[in-house]
Design a protein around this motif. Sequence first.
Motif, PDB file in Angstrom:
ATOM      1  N   GLY A 196       0.864  -1.250  -0.008  1.00 39.62           N
ATOM      2  CA  GLY A 196      -0.096  -0.157  -0.086  1.00 39.62           C
ATOM      3  C   GLY A 196       0.793   1.472   0.010  1.00 39.62           C
ATOM      4  N   ARG A 197       2.131   1.213   0.170  1.00 37.42           N
ATOM      5  CA  ARG A 197       2.930   2.237   0.172  1.00 37.42           C
ATOM      6  C   ARG A 197       3.060   3.051  -1.299  1.00 37.42           C
ATOM      7  N   HIS A 198       3.319   4.061  -1.391  1.00 36.38           N
ATOM      8  CA  HIS A 198       3.283   4.576  -2.769  1.00 36.38           C
ATOM      9  C   HIS A 198       3.851   5.898  -2.808  1.00 36.38           C
ATOM     10  N   ALA A 199       4.257   6.305  -4.098  1.00 31.05           N
ATOM     11  CA  ALA A 199       4.624   7.913  -4.545  1.00 31.05           C
ATOM     12  C   ALA A 199       3.483   8.629  -4.288  1.00 31.05           C
ATOM     13  N   ARG A 200       3.588   9.891  -4.118  1.00 28.10           N
ATOM     14  CA  ARG A 200       2.030  10.593  -4.027  1.00 28.10           C
ATOM     15  C   ARG A 200       2.499  12.141  -4.327  1.00 28.10           C
ATOM     16  N   THR A 201       1.305  12.868  -4.371  1.00 26.11           N
ATOM     17  CA  THR A 201       1.532  14.438  -4.724  1.00 26.11           C
ATOM     18  C   THR A 201       0.211  14.600  -3.777  1.00 26.11           C
ATOM     19  N   ALA A 202       0.387  15.806  -3.216  1.00 29.19           N
ATOM     20  CA  ALA A 202      -0.799  16.343  -2.437  1.00 29.19           C
ATOM     21  C   ALA A 202      -0.747  17.840  -2.642  1.00 29.19           C
ATOM     22  N   VAL A 203      -1.809  18.252  -3.367  1.00 29.80           N
ATOM     23  CA  VAL A 203      -1.817  19.867  -3.640  1.00 29.80           C
ATOM     24  C   VAL A 203      -3.248  20.612  -3.136  1.00 29.80           C
ATOM     25  N   GLY A 204      -2.924  21.809  -2.820  1.00 24.50           N
ATOM     26  CA  GLY A 204      -4.220  22.660  -2.511  1.00 24.50           C
ATOM     27  C   GLY A 204      -4.805  23.161  -3.880  1.00 24.50           C
ATOM     28  N   VAL A 205      -6.211  23.292  -3.885  1.00 28.24           N
ATOM     29  CA  VAL A 205      -6.715  23.748  -5.069  1.00 28.24           C
ATOM     30  C   VAL A 205      -7.940  24.748  -4.608  1.00 28.24           C
ATOM     31  N   SER A 206      -8.206  25.626  -5.640  1.00 32.89           N
ATOM     32  CA  SER A 206      -9.340  26.611  -5.211  1.00 32.89           C
ATOM     33  C   SER A 206     -10.792  25.918  -5.253  1.00 32.89           C
ATOM     34  N   GLY A 207     -11.142  24.855  -5.943  1.00 30.39           N
ATOM     35  CA  GLY A 207     -12.174  24.229  -6.403  1.00 30.39           C
ATOM     36  C   GLY A 207     -12.149  22.665  -6.758  1.00 30.39           C
ATOM     37  N   LEU A 208     -13.143  22.030  -6.386  1.00 33.83           N
ATOM     38  CA  LEU A 208     -13.296  20.585  -6.922  1.00 33.83           C
ATOM     39  C   LEU A 208     -14.907  20.152  -7.421  1.00 33.83           C
ATOM     40  N   PRO A 209     -15.046  19.261  -8.223  1.00 29.57           N
ATOM     41  CA  PRO A 209     -16.491  18.640  -8.420  1.00 29.57           C
ATOM     42  C   PRO A 209     -17.324  18.803  -7.486  1.00 29.57           C
ATOM     43  N   ALA A 210     -18.519  19.458  -7.325  1.00 34.13           N
ATOM     44  CA  ALA A 210     -19.439  19.210  -6.364  1.00 34.13           C
ATOM     45  C   ALA A 210     -19.115  20.080  -4.917  1.00 34.13           C
ATOM     46  N   ASN A 211     -18.024  21.001  -5.193  1.00 36.84           N
ATOM     47  CA  ASN A 211     -17.372  21.780  -4.261  1.00 36.84           C
ATOM     48  C   ASN A 211     -16.882  20.640  -3.021  1.00 36.84           C
ATOM     49  N   ALA A 212     -16.537  19.413  -3.391  1.00 36.87           N
ATOM     50  CA  ALA A 212     -16.174  18.693  -2.642  1.00 36.87           C
ATOM     51  C   ALA A 212     -14.674  19.174  -1.670  1.00 36.87           C
ATOM     52  N   ALA A 213     -14.722  18.628  -0.558  1.00 39.28           N
ATOM     53  CA  ALA A 213     -13.351  19.003   0.154  1.00 39.28           C
ATOM     54  C   ALA A 213     -12.147  18.336  -0.401  1.00 39.28           C
ATOM     55  N   VAL A 214     -12.241  17.072  -0.997  1.00 43.93           N
ATOM     56  CA  VAL A 214     -11.200  16.230  -1.263  1.00 43.93           C
ATOM     57  C   VAL A 214     -11.466  15.484  -2.626  1.00 43.93           C
ATOM     58  N   GLU A 215     -10.335  15.361  -3.398  1.00 40.70           N
ATOM     59  CA  GLU A 215     -10.458  14.338  -4.551  1.00 40.70           C
ATOM     60  C   GLU A 215      -8.990  13.678  -4.413  1.00 40.70           C
ATOM     61  N   VAL A 216      -8.898  12.403  -4.808  1.00 41.83           N
ATOM     62  CA  VAL A 216      -7.895  11.494  -4.943  1.00 41.83           C
ATOM     63  C   VAL A 216      -7.936  10.492  -6.123  1.00 41.83           C
ATOM     64  N   ASP A 217      -6.697  10.364  -6.956  1.00 47.44           N
ATOM     65  CA  ASP A 217      -6.640   9.482  -7.845  1.00 47.44           C
ATOM     66  C   ASP A 217      -5.360   8.502  -7.465  1.00 47.44           C
ATOM     67  N   ALA A 218      -5.337   7.443  -8.514  1.00 44.96           N
ATOM     68  CA  ALA A 218      -4.308   6.724  -7.942  1.00 44.96           C
ATOM     69  C   ALA A 218      -4.025   5.746  -9.267  1.00 44.96           C
ATOM     70  N   VAL A 219      -2.684   5.160  -9.186  1.00 41.13           N
ATOM     71  CA  VAL A 219      -2.068   4.319 -10.213  1.00 41.13           C
ATOM     72  C   VAL A 219      -1.946   3.112  -9.431  1.00 41.13           C
ATOM     73  N   VAL A 220      -2.402   1.887  -9.869  1.00 46.30           N
ATOM     74  CA  VAL A 220      -2.387   0.669  -9.038  1.00 46.30           C
ATOM     75  C   VAL A 220      -1.442  -0.704  -9.978  1.00 46.30           C
ATOM     76  N   SER A 221      -1.194  -1.481  -9.702  1.00 41.08           N
ATOM     77  CA  SER A 221      -0.512  -2.804 -10.426  1.00 41.08           C
ATOM     78  C   SER A 221      -1.511  -4.017  -9.964  1.00 41.08           C
ATOM     79  N   LEU A 222      -1.669  -4.830 -11.088  1.00 38.59           N
ATOM     80  CA  LEU A 222      -2.408  -5.905 -10.684  1.00 38.59           C
ATOM     81  C   LEU A 222      -1.500  -7.159 -11.100  1.00 38.59           C
ATOM     82  N   ARG A 223      -1.774  -8.148 -10.398  1.00 40.03           N
ATOM     83  CA  ARG A 223      -1.037  -9.594 -10.556  1.00 40.03           C
ATOM     84  C   ARG A 223      -1.862 -10.254 -11.464  1.00 40.03           C
ATOM     85  N   SER A 224      -1.200 -11.041 -12.478  1.00 38.66           N
ATOM     86  CA  SER A 224      -1.923 -11.573 -13.607  1.00 38.66           C
ATOM     87  C   SER A 224      -2.775 -12.916 -13.152  1.00 38.66           C
TER      88      SER A 224
END
Length: 165
Positions: free
Chosen positions: A137-165
């Motif tokens: 679960g440990r990962h590289a990360r970016t965390a930035v402040g922005v002036s607005g998000l969809p639905a005026n939500a407080a937070v949004e998070v995206d990710a890249v994950v790997s899968l096993r075959s």
Amino acid sequence: MKSMDQRLEDMGLSLPASCTPRGNFLPYDRHGDLVFMAGQICEWNGDVPYVGPVAAPEQDVPANVSAVSLEDGRKAAEICALNLLFHIRDACGGDFGRLGSVIRVGGFVNCIPGFAHSPAVINGASDLFIALLGEAGRHARTAVGVSGLPANAAVEVDAVVSLRS
């Protein structure tokens, strides 16, 4: 080893019943063993419980602004991570055992100017991934402040994950 659902239940958490994109985009796109996750706001089954900017106690918040606390911002980031897991489960064909690791997380915090605690807020998502997956679960990360998000939500998070075959 316990299933992902059991580990979530042990933590007093669960995945949402649904998580529908708010726009014309895919919730994820798989390329080989990599899955690129679209950003997820802190929406829970159609409701956005944490709305507006996150502010630190020492910040002067305008009187007409209803700010979200740092702790609630962390909870909002955790909800984003749960929404990501909802879609990761789909990308794994319903089998969380196929989830290899969380590679990268991007966090966006709706905040007022001068907010310096975006990393602490996004820890709500990072801490959940690490609690559930350990070292995977440990990962590289970016965390930035922005002036607005969809639905005026407080937070949004995206990710890249790997899968096993």
